[in-house]
Motif scaffolding. Structure first.
Motif, short mmCIF file in Angstrom:
data_model
loop_
_atom_site.label_atom_id
_atom_site.label_comp_id
_atom_site.label_asym_id
_atom_site.label_seq_id
_atom_site.Cartn_x
_atom_site.Cartn_y
_atom_site.Cartn_z
N THR A 59 0.85 -1.18 0.00
CA THR A 59 0.00 0.00 0.00
C THR A 59 0.89 1.24 0.00
O THR A 59 2.10 1.13 0.26
N PRO A 60 0.35 2.42 -0.28
CA PRO A 60 1.18 3.63 -0.24
C PRO A 60 1.89 3.83 1.11
O PRO A 60 3.06 4.21 1.15
N ALA A 61 1.18 3.55 2.21
CA ALA A 61 1.80 3.71 3.53
C ALA A 61 2.96 2.72 3.70
O ALA A 61 4.02 3.07 4.22
N ASP A 62 2.75 1.48 3.28
CA ASP A 62 3.80 0.47 3.38
C ASP A 62 5.00 0.84 2.52
O ASP A 62 6.15 0.70 2.94
N ASN A 63 4.74 1.32 1.31
CA ASN A 63 5.84 1.71 0.43
C ASN A 63 6.66 2.84 1.04
O ASN A 63 7.89 2.86 0.92
N ARG A 64 5.96 3.78 1.71
CA ARG A 64 6.67 4.91 2.32
C ARG A 64 7.56 4.44 3.46
O ARG A 64 8.72 4.86 3.57
N VAL A 65 7.04 3.57 4.32
CA VAL A 65 7.83 3.09 5.45
C VAL A 65 8.93 2.13 4.97
O VAL A 65 10.04 2.12 5.51
N PHE A 66 8.65 1.36 3.93
CA PHE A 66 9.65 0.49 3.33
C PHE A 66 10.85 1.31 2.86
O PHE A 66 12.01 0.99 3.16
N ALA A 67 10.59 2.38 2.12
CA ALA A 67 11.66 3.25 1.62
C ALA A 67 12.39 3.93 2.78
O ALA A 67 13.63 4.07 2.75
N LEU A 68 11.66 4.34 3.80
CA LEU A 68 12.27 4.99 4.96
C LEU A 68 13.25 4.05 5.65
O LEU A 68 14.37 4.45 6.00
N GLN A 69 12.85 2.80 5.84
CA GLN A 69 13.73 1.86 6.53
C GLN A 69 14.99 1.57 5.72
O GLN A 69 16.07 1.39 6.29
N THR A 238 -4.11 0.75 6.65
CA THR A 238 -2.88 -0.05 6.73
C THR A 238 -2.30 0.08 8.13
O THR A 238 -2.08 1.20 8.62
N LEU A 239 -2.04 -1.04 8.77
CA LEU A 239 -1.47 -1.06 10.12
C LEU A 239 -0.01 -1.49 10.02
O LEU A 239 0.30 -2.54 9.45
N LEU A 240 0.88 -0.67 10.57
CA LEU A 240 2.31 -0.95 10.51
C LEU A 240 2.87 -0.91 11.92
O LEU A 240 2.42 -0.14 12.76
N GLY A 241 3.88 -1.75 12.17
CA GLY A 241 4.43 -1.74 13.51
C GLY A 241 5.80 -2.40 13.60
O GLY A 241 6.30 -2.99 12.65
N LEU A 242 6.38 -2.27 14.79
CA LEU A 242 7.64 -2.92 15.13
C LEU A 242 7.39 -3.82 16.32
O LEU A 242 6.82 -3.38 17.34
N TRP A 243 7.78 -5.08 16.19
CA TRP A 243 7.62 -6.07 17.26
C TRP A 243 9.00 -6.55 17.70
O TRP A 243 9.78 -7.03 16.87
N ARG A 244 9.31 -6.43 18.97
CA ARG A 244 10.58 -6.93 19.52
C ARG A 244 10.50 -8.44 19.62
O ARG A 244 9.53 -8.99 20.13
#
Length: 248
Positions: A59-69, A238-244
């Motif tokens: 999704t657009p949100a996922d693509n943005r966070v993907f590029a950021l990472q 779109t739900l995005l997160g970080l899981w330890r």
């Protein structure tokens, strides 16, 4: 994009974040080696769309966070099978980061994916991680295609991911973004080298029998491998997160 959970500093539910604040939320910890796996899945757990590729459920949100990472990491770690399936050739530079992270490809067989044979200069040229079981002939071909310095042999019968990551860290590549696929992610979890999981839940249902994000028959104890959320953000469903990831 709005924050639903940030374990470092509680915020009002639904608080909006700027681009710089989002970069701070996804920043790698300083001064230590850190491995973050990144995946997207549908709500029914498929890591690929109907075409067999993860890109079709982005999704657009996922693509943005993907590029950021990718902008935030030192190296992108990926299995050779995913390189072939997803068409990886190199990690492209971005506006934020003219010099891209290194592309690091893992292959126990020692077979170099065709797309990696294109000459690339600079850090983006990356590394090829393999093991002794690949054999002298394939190791020789890999060194001929990529250069001797780009081929790292770690382990005997399979790639020793702990040793391989130590080798990356010695080269200044401490912050590693693992982009899969499921087999590499499962091997990294079993080796105890994954620190956290960046997971996107795309607001779609795929059906069928597509693969999930892991390929191991079982991880951890009877209840599986424990993870806990430290960040959750949402945009347009779109739900995005970080899981330890638990190391115990």
């Amino acid at each position: 994009m709005r924050v639903l959970l940030d374990h470092r500093r509680p915020a009002a539910p639904g608080a909006r974040v700027t681009a710089s604040e989002l970069a701070d939320l996804y920043a790698f910890p300083r001064g230590r080696r850190w491995v973050r796996a990144n995946f997207v899945t549908s709500l029914d757990g498929s890591a690929v769309g109907a075409d067999g590729r993860s890109g079709s459920i982005n999704t657009p949100a996922d693509n943005r966070v993907f590029a950021l990472q990718r902008d935030l990491c030192d190296a992108v770690l990926v299995g050779a099978g995913t390189v072939r399936a997803e068409g990886y050739e190199r990690v492209e530079p971005s506006r934020r980061r003219p010099e891209p992270p290194a592309l690091v490809v893992v292959s126990a067989s020692g077979r170099v994916p065709e797309g990696l044979r294109t000459p690339v200069e600079g850090r983006g040229a990356g590394l090829f991680l393999t093991c002794s079981a690949a054999g002298a002939r394939r190791l020789g071909r890999a060194r001929s295609a990529l250069g001797s310095e780009a081929v790292v042999v770690a382990g005997d019968e399979e790639v020793d991911l702990g040793a391989a990551l130590d080798s990356l860290a010695a080269r200044g590549l401490r912050h590693v973004l693992c982009e899969g696929g499921p087999s590499l992610f499962s091997a990294a979890l079993s080796a105890g080298v994954v620190d956290e999981l960046a997971l996107t839940l795309a607001p779609t249902l795929v059906g069928g029998d597509g693969p999930g994000i892991t390929a191991a028959p079982r991880l951890g104890g009877p209840a599986g491998l424990a993870v806990w959320p430290r960040l959750l953000v949402e945009e347009a469903g779109t739900l995005l997160g970080l899981w330890r990831v638990s190391r115990s």
